[in-house]
Scaffold this active site. Structure first.
Site, PDB file in Angstrom:
ATOM      1  N   SER A 146       4.406 -10.146  -8.177  1.00 51.54           N
ATOM      2  CA  SER A 146       3.319  -9.157  -8.260  1.00 51.54           C
ATOM      3  C   SER A 146       2.130  -9.800  -8.960  1.00 51.54           C
ATOM      4  O   SER A 146       2.279 -10.786  -9.700  1.00 51.54           O
ATOM      5  CB  SER A 146       3.801  -7.953  -9.083  1.00 51.54           C
ATOM      6  OG  SER A 146       2.732  -7.110  -9.433  1.00 51.54           O
ATOM      7  N   TYR A 159       7.613  -3.870 -16.675  1.00 49.82           N
ATOM      8  CA  TYR A 159       7.474  -4.181 -15.244  1.00 49.82           C
ATOM      9  C   TYR A 159       6.817  -5.558 -15.069  1.00 49.82           C
ATOM     10  O   TYR A 159       7.326  -6.414 -14.330  1.00 49.82           O
ATOM     11  CB  TYR A 159       6.659  -3.105 -14.519  1.00 49.82           C
ATOM     12  CG  TYR A 159       6.453  -3.465 -13.059  1.00 49.82           C
ATOM     13  CD1 TYR A 159       7.519  -3.455 -12.174  1.00 49.82           C
ATOM     14  CD2 TYR A 159       5.200  -3.861 -12.583  1.00 49.82           C
ATOM     15  CE1 TYR A 159       7.349  -3.830 -10.836  1.00 49.82           C
ATOM     16  CE2 TYR A 159       5.021  -4.225 -11.249  1.00 49.82           C
ATOM     17  CZ  TYR A 159       6.097  -4.212 -10.377  1.00 49.82           C
ATOM     18  OH  TYR A 159       5.937  -4.591  -9.070  1.00 49.82           O
TER      19      TYR A 159
END
Ligand code: NDP
Ligand code: 8X3
Length: 262
Positions: A146, A159
């Site tokens: 990501s 995250y």
């Protein structure tokens, strides 16, 4: 006398984790369109069944329904692969999630553990269990990291930490596996429209709509096209990492809080 018997190409087999929605669903569809057979995984059997039906039946897509956090279930699922789907040459480690957008001091420890168990432990487990086969096939591993791997943002805390792991694990794998001819790519998307945001916000459709409003975000098909490209390259070419954002997304200045405690 030359052998004029027609050469029958071996089927190309890829496994896509998290193929029940979003990127994984789009990647499975795109790879099947390119002639691949797919092992599609996820926890929702009904979605897997629908994917099998949509993509040509069980000769083309083999569904494996298991929770990636459960090592025994993961082992049993991968051990159950029929001969026609056993020689996997592409692993797309896509299954993953974010839970919550709050500051660390407000976060729920169980949600942090779920992200770590899924995005790190689950991904590592699938990778290790398939690694000998991938080496035998001189295969390719594509990991979904990501922009959160590379850029901190408020509420990204665990995250982002899990996705930084995914990126760094990818580069480490690449170092270990280059002599075996195994390629490894970390794909690092930014704002992309999928159920990801509903999962992250506990099903908050208003938050989902607000996040994507006017942003023209990436779509799962954009990520599927990137995976198709990476997979299509000749075996001597390794794309180490690809960071992708929608044009609407870019960077902000560092924030500076005034009058913090000395
Ligand atoms: P979705 O929520 O649409 O899809 C997530 C997939 O992961 C689902 O198929 C889900 O299947 C699977 N999954 C989640 N937890 C588990 C589990 N415990 N066991 C097995 N499968 C699981 O999200 P996206 O498609 O958007 O995200 C895919 C990947 O891309 C994730 O790793 C995410 O972190 C990453 N990513 C997403 C971005 C975005 O903005 N959307 C941007 C950058 C990266 P099921 O529920 O059926 O188990
Ligand atoms: C998902 C993208 O920006 O929400 O990995 O972290 S972001």
């Amino acid at each position: 006398m030359s052998n004029t018997a027609p050469q029958i190409a071996a089927p190309k087999i890829a496994i896509v984790t998290g193929a029940t929605s979003g990127f994984g669903d789009a990647i499975a569809r795109r790879l099947v369109a390119e002639g691949w057979r797919i092992v599609a995984t996820g926890r929702r059997q009904d979605r897997l069944d629908a994917l099998v039906e949509a993509l040509g039946g069980p000769a083309v897509v083999h569904p494996l329904c298991f929770d990636i956090r459960d090592e025994a279930a993961t082992r049993a699922a991968l051990d159950s692969l029929p001969e026609a789907f056993a020689r996997i040459s592409v692993l797309v480690n896509n299954a993953g999630l974010a839970l919550g957008t709050g500051a660390a001091q407000d976060c729920d420890l169980d949600q942090w553990r779920t992200m770590i168990d899924t995005n790190i432990t689950g991904l590592v487990t699938v990778t290790r269990l398939l690694l000998d086969g991938l080496i035998a096939q001189r295969g390719l591993i594509v990991n979904l990291a990501s922009v959160a791997s590379n850029w901190p943002y408020p509420g990204g805390n665990v995250y982002g930490g899990t996705k930084a792991f995914v990126r760094q694990f990818s580069l480490g794998l690449r170092s270990d596996l280059s002599a075996q001819g195994v390629r490894v790519t970390s794909i690092e998307p930014g704002l992309a429209e999928s159920e990801f945001t509903l999962v992250r916000t506990g099903g908050n459709k208003a938050a989902y709509d607000a996040l994507y409003a006017g942003a023209n975000p990436l779509q799962p098909e954009d990520i599927a096209e990137t995976v198709r490209w990476v997979v299509s390259l000749p075996p001597h070419v390794n794309i180490n990492s690809v960071e992708i954002m929608p044009v609407s997304q870019s960077w902000a200045p560092f924030k500076i809080h005034r009058d913090t405690p000395a």
